[in-house]
Design a protein around this motif. Structure first.
Motif, PDB file in Angstrom:
ATOM      1  N   VAL A  29       0.856  -1.187   0.000  1.00  0.00           N
ATOM      2  CA  VAL A  29       0.000   0.000   0.000  1.00  0.00           C
ATOM      3  C   VAL A  29       0.893   1.238   0.000  1.00  0.00           C
ATOM      4  O   VAL A  29       1.822   1.343   0.806  1.00  0.00           O
ATOM      5  N   PHE A  41      -5.861  -0.968  -7.164  1.00  0.00           N
ATOM      6  CA  PHE A  41      -4.668  -1.812  -7.228  1.00  0.00           C
ATOM      7  C   PHE A  41      -4.032  -1.640  -8.599  1.00  0.00           C
ATOM      8  O   PHE A  41      -4.624  -1.994  -9.619  1.00  0.00           O
ATOM      9  N   TRP A  46      -1.418  -0.810  -3.902  1.00  0.00           N
ATOM     10  CA  TRP A  46      -2.662  -0.080  -3.681  1.00  0.00           C
ATOM     11  C   TRP A  46      -2.335   1.415  -3.607  1.00  0.00           C
ATOM     12  O   TRP A  46      -1.501   1.816  -2.806  1.00  0.00           O
TER      13      TRP A  46
END
Length: 70
Positions: A29, A41, A46
């Motif tokens: 992330v 994504f 992410w």
């Protein structure tokens, strides 16, 4: 794949994806993601979807205003 950041727990980011929450390792992330952000994504990471996050914030604000005005 798209989701909404629900929170952080230890080394995990909790992301709601298709109505289910998933624990995603923080290393997957981007560092600037915050609770409530819409994320997408891309290329194994992410990242914040700024446009979707702004639209969601406006929608939530309108819902709250509607509740308080009833």
């Amino acid at each position: 794949m798209r989701g909404i950041v629900e929170g952080f727990e230890g080394n995990y980011v909790i992301i709601e994806i298709d109505g289910e929450t998933r624990d995603v390792d923080r290393s997957a992330v981007k560092f600037d993601v915050e609770v409530g952000d819409c994320v997408i994504f891309q290329e194994g990471t992410w990242v914040v979807d700024s446009k979707a996050t702004e639209e969601r914030a406006r929608h939530m604000k309108k819902l709250m205003e509607d509740v308080w005005n009833d």
